[in-house]
Structure formats: C-alpha cells, structure tokens
Design a protein around this motif. Structure first.
Motif, PDB file in Angstrom:
ATOM      1  N   GLY A   1      -4.388   7.368   2.459  1.00  0.00           N
ATOM      2  CA  GLY A   1      -4.057   5.936   2.833  1.00  0.00           C
ATOM      3  C   GLY A   1      -5.131   5.073   3.567  1.00  0.00           C
ATOM      4  O   GLY A   1      -5.551   3.936   3.380  1.00  0.00           O
ATOM      5  N   ARG A   2      -5.873   6.056   4.521  1.00  0.00           N
ATOM      6  CA  ARG A   2      -7.071   5.373   5.175  1.00  0.00           C
ATOM      7  C   ARG A   2      -8.248   4.823   4.088  1.00  0.00           C
ATOM      8  O   ARG A   2      -8.663   3.908   4.216  1.00  0.00           O
ATOM      9  CB  ARG A   2      -7.677   6.322   6.164  1.00  0.00           C
TER      10      ARG A   2
ATOM     11  N   ILE B   1       0.803  -1.031   0.075  1.00  0.00           N
ATOM     12  CA  ILE B   1       0.148  -0.124   0.054  1.00  0.00           C
ATOM     13  C   ILE B   1       0.904   1.167   0.159  1.00  0.00           C
ATOM     14  O   ILE B   1       1.940   1.349   0.877  1.00  0.00           O
ATOM     15  CB  ILE B   1      -1.002   0.082   1.123  1.00  0.00           C
ATOM     16  N   CYS B   2       0.580   2.304  -0.844  1.00  0.00           N
ATOM     17  CA  CYS B   2       1.567   3.399  -0.861  1.00  0.00           C
ATOM     18  C   CYS B   2       0.706   4.546  -1.563  1.00  0.00           C
ATOM     19  O   CYS B   2      -0.209   4.478  -2.349  1.00  0.00           O
ATOM     20  CB  CYS B   2       2.778   3.132  -1.632  1.00  0.00           C
ATOM     21  N   ILE B   3       1.016   5.611  -0.860  1.00  0.00           N
ATOM     22  CA  ILE B   3       0.544   6.963  -1.487  1.00  0.00           C
ATOM     23  C   ILE B   3       1.614   7.920  -1.925  1.00  0.00           C
ATOM     24  O   ILE B   3       2.768   7.895  -1.197  1.00  0.00           O
ATOM     25  CB  ILE B   3      -0.382   7.677  -0.151  1.00  0.00           C
TER      26      ILE B   3
ATOM     27  N   TYR C   1      -2.931   1.124  10.637  1.00  0.00           N
ATOM     28  CA  TYR C   1      -3.698   0.045  10.901  1.00  0.00           C
ATOM     29  C   TYR C   1      -4.273  -0.205  12.330  1.00  0.00           C
ATOM     30  O   TYR C   1      -5.354  -0.554  12.258  1.00  0.00           O
ATOM     31  CB  TYR C   1      -2.319  -1.346  10.826  1.00  0.00           C
TER      32      TYR C   1
ATOM     33  N   GLY D   1      -0.651  12.042   4.099  1.00  0.00           N
ATOM     34  CA  GLY D   1      -1.227  12.823   5.159  1.00  0.00           C
ATOM     35  C   GLY D   1      -2.616  13.444   5.171  1.00  0.00           C
ATOM     36  O   GLY D   1      -2.723  14.328   5.981  1.00  0.00           O
ATOM     37  N   GLN D   2      -3.077  13.051   3.885  1.00  0.00           N
ATOM     38  CA  GLN D   2      -4.498  13.647   3.725  1.00  0.00           C
ATOM     39  C   GLN D   2      -5.668  12.929   3.781  1.00  0.00           C
ATOM     40  O   GLN D   2      -6.780  12.989   3.195  1.00  0.00           O
ATOM     41  CB  GLN D   2      -4.480  14.367   2.419  1.00  0.00           C
ATOM     42  N   GLY D   3      -5.509  11.781   4.438  1.00  0.00           N
ATOM     43  CA  GLY D   3      -6.405  10.732   4.599  1.00  0.00           C
ATOM     44  C   GLY D   3      -6.657   9.760   3.408  1.00  0.00           C
ATOM     45  O   GLY D   3      -7.671   8.792   3.471  1.00  0.00           O
TER      46      GLY D   3
ATOM     47  N   ASN E   1       7.850   1.665  11.089  1.00  0.00           N
ATOM     48  CA  ASN E   1       6.852   2.382  10.391  1.00  0.00           C
ATOM     49  C   ASN E   1       5.652   3.167  11.002  1.00  0.00           C
ATOM     50  O   ASN E   1       4.598   2.543  11.074  1.00  0.00           O
ATOM     51  CB  ASN E   1       6.625   1.638   9.041  1.00  0.00           C
TER      52      ASN E   1
HETATM   53  C1  LIG Z   1       1.753   4.499   5.008  1.00  0.00           C
HETATM   54  C2  LIG Z   1       0.827   5.340   4.151  1.00  0.00           C
HETATM   55  C3  LIG Z   1      -0.115   4.339   3.177  1.00  0.00           C
HETATM   56  C4  LIG Z   1      -0.336   6.105   4.965  1.00  0.00           C
HETATM   57  O1  LIG Z   1      -1.132   6.925   3.941  1.00  0.00           O
HETATM   58  P1  LIG Z   1      -1.469   8.342   4.180  1.00  0.00           P
HETATM   59  O2  LIG Z   1      -2.314   8.943   2.987  1.00  0.00           O
HETATM   60  O3  LIG Z   1      -0.112   8.956   4.479  1.00  0.00           O
HETATM   61  O4  LIG Z   1      -2.250   8.427   5.646  1.00  0.00           O
HETATM   62  P2  LIG Z   1      -3.433   9.148   5.984  1.00  0.00           P
HETATM   63  O5  LIG Z   1      -3.482  10.457   5.694  1.00  0.00           O
HETATM   64  O6  LIG Z   1      -4.791   8.309   5.412  1.00  0.00           O
HETATM   65  O7  LIG Z   1      -3.404   8.873   7.723  1.00  0.00           O
HETATM   66  C5  LIG Z   1      -3.900   7.507   8.206  1.00  0.00           C
HETATM   67  C6  LIG Z   1      -3.507   7.459   9.686  1.00  0.00           C
HETATM   68  O8  LIG Z   1      -2.074   7.452   9.567  1.00  0.00           O
HETATM   69  C7  LIG Z   1      -1.261   8.022  10.646  1.00  0.00           C
HETATM   70  N1  LIG Z   1      -0.385   8.972  10.129  1.00  0.00           N
HETATM   71  C8  LIG Z   1      -0.548   9.630   8.993  1.00  0.00           C
HETATM   72  N2  LIG Z   1       0.412  10.637   8.901  1.00  0.00           N
HETATM   73  C9  LIG Z   1       1.151  10.403  10.120  1.00  0.00           C
HETATM   74  C10 LIG Z   1       2.375  10.705  10.780  1.00  0.00           C
HETATM   75  N3  LIG Z   1       3.133  11.869   9.942  1.00  0.00           N
HETATM   76  N4  LIG Z   1       2.884  10.378  11.782  1.00  0.00           N
HETATM   77  C11 LIG Z   1       2.390   9.370  12.494  1.00  0.00           C
HETATM   78  N5  LIG Z   1       1.062   8.942  11.902  1.00  0.00           N
HETATM   79  C12 LIG Z   1       0.427   9.428  10.879  1.00  0.00           C
HETATM   80  C13 LIG Z   1      -2.606   8.583  11.614  1.00  0.00           C
HETATM   81  O9  LIG Z   1      -3.052   7.591  12.434  1.00  0.00           O
HETATM   82  C14 LIG Z   1      -3.551   8.720  10.474  1.00  0.00           C
HETATM   83  O10 LIG Z   1      -4.726   8.736  11.107  1.00  0.00           O
HETATM   84  P3  LIG Z   1      -5.536   9.997  11.426  1.00  0.00           P
HETATM   85  O11 LIG Z   1      -5.255  11.086  10.495  1.00  0.00           O
HETATM   86  O12 LIG Z   1      -6.974   9.769  11.736  1.00  0.00           O
HETATM   87  O13 LIG Z   1      -4.706  10.548  12.636  1.00  0.00           O
HETATM   88  C15 LIG Z   1       1.534   6.459   3.405  1.00  0.00           C
HETATM   89  O14 LIG Z   1       2.139   7.173   4.261  1.00  0.00           O
HETATM   90  C16 LIG Z   1       2.580   5.881   2.465  1.00  0.00           C
HETATM   91  O15 LIG Z   1       2.449   5.539   1.358  1.00  0.00           O
HETATM   92  N6  LIG Z   1       3.896   5.639   3.079  1.00  0.00           N
HETATM   93  C17 LIG Z   1       4.852   5.170   2.345  1.00  0.00           C
HETATM   94  C18 LIG Z   1       4.807   3.682   2.132  1.00  0.00           C
HETATM   95  C19 LIG Z   1       4.485   2.708   3.182  1.00  0.00           C
HETATM   96  O16 LIG Z   1       5.111   2.714   4.321  1.00  0.00           O
HETATM   97  N7  LIG Z   1       3.674   1.647   3.068  1.00  0.00           N
HETATM   98  C20 LIG Z   1       2.994   0.905   4.285  1.00  0.00           C
HETATM   99  C21 LIG Z   1       3.898  -0.396   4.195  1.00  0.00           C
HETATM  100  S1  LIG Z   1       3.179  -1.469   5.378  1.00  0.00           S
END
Ligand SMILES: CC(C)(COP(=O)(O)OP(=O)(O)OC[C@H]1O[C@@H](n2cnc3c(N)ncnc32)[C@H](O)[C@@H]1OP(=O)(O)O)[C@@H](O)C(=O)NCCC(=O)NCCS
Length: 147
Positions: free
Chosen positions: A82-83, A70-72, A116, A78-80, A109
C-alpha cells in the motif's frame, strides 16, 4: 519475482472488480471502475506476473490530484505494498508538476490513516456523515500534502 508496477487497461477490468469487492467495505461498481480508466483519471497497479495485487485511481484537475481509490488484495495487505502504491501516485503527481495531493478516508480506517499520516499527509477537514456505514453514517477525514 517481486511485485512490479504496470498501468491498468480496460482488459484488467475483471481483476479490478474482484479485488475491489474483496478489499472495500463499499466497493465501486464495474461501471465506476471502467469510467476511472478514462478522462481526467490516472491509475497505477502492482502485479505479480499476471496477478493483480493492488491499484490506485486518482484524478488530476488543474494543479491538484485527489486519490479516489487505493486498495491491496486482502492476502497481500500489511507487507508494504500500500505504501509503495501511495508513493507511486505521489511520484506521478510530481512528474505531472502538480502542486497538491488530496484524499478522503473513513474516520474509522485506522490502517489507512496511519499510512497517510506517515506519508506526510495532514488533516485538512472533516465531512460529517459522508460515508454510509452499516445502518448509519460515518465522517470522512480530508487530508492534504503539498508536493
Ligand atoms: C489501506 C491499504 C491500502 C494499506 O495497504 P497495505 O499494503 O495493507 O499497507 P502497508 O503494508 O503498505 O502499510 C502501510 C502503513 O499502514 C499502516 N498499517 C498497515 N497495517 C496496519 C494495521 N493492521 N493496523 C494499523 N496500521 C496498519 C502502518 O502505518 C503501515 O506502515 P508501517 O508498516 O511503516 O508501520 C490496505 O490495507 C487496503 O487495501 N485496505 C482496504 C481498502 C482501503 O481501506 N483503502 C483505503 C481507503 S481511503
């Protein structure tokens, strides 16, 4: 236009490779990504018009699914989104009448772990030194969620 879901096809491979390399510490190869579009795998992606913002890849075996990727895109994190992707995977699992969702995540991570946990995943185990990390190794946290 808000980001919308559209399934991935082999025609999206170039965009997948670029996003994968930008988002991940240890990106999958083009061949691995291409293989994940067939067989026991299923996937979903978020798009803004023709721009790929993020995607997930999961497998389905008997009545369980494992999230393989999974990746964004960094600029969109940080804009929702990934969720939304994670919930999209879980919804697809329910539609397929699967009973359990699994995933593995690097112990360091914190962003993914927080995502999760708040999505209802619980720690089910730990695989020691599972991932390469710089010169060393890093544990994987195994998590599960009944569907
Ligand atoms: C992990 C990943 C998919 C999350 O997607 P995202 O769009 O950034 O996350 P979201 O904005 O939907 O946030 C979901 C939750 O993640 C957590 N989160 C998001 N940004 C965070 C940060 N900078 N620090 C800590 N927690 C964070 C929070 O719990 C957040 O929920 P909340 O907004 O209700 O508090 C994305 O950061 C990513 O692609 N990372 C690199 C690849 C990776 O690590 N993939 C997972 C491998 S297992």
């Amino acid at each position: 236009m808000p980001p919308l879901f559209r399934a991935l096809t082999p025609a999206d491979l170039d965009a997948m490779v670029a996003l994968e390399q930008a988002a991940h510490l240890a990106p999958w190869s083009r061949e691995q990504l291409a293989e994940s579009l067939h067989g026991r795998y299923f996937s979903g992606a978020l798009w803004q018009q023709e721009q790929l913002l993020g995607f997930f890849i999961a497998d389905a075996v008997i009545d369980e699914s494992t999230l393989m990727n999974i990746c964004i895109a960094p600029l969109w994190q940080g804009q929702g989104l990934g969720r939304r992707l994670l919930e999209h995977w879980l919804e697809e699992c329910r539609q397929r009448r699967l009973a359990m969702a699994w995933l593995e995540v690097r112990a360091s991570n914190q962003t993914a772990l927080a995502l999760y946990r708040t999505a209802g995943f619980a720690k089910a185990g730990r695989r020691k030194d599972y991932y390469r990390a710089g010169e060393g190794r890093e544990d994987a946290i195994v998590m599960q969620k009944p569907l």
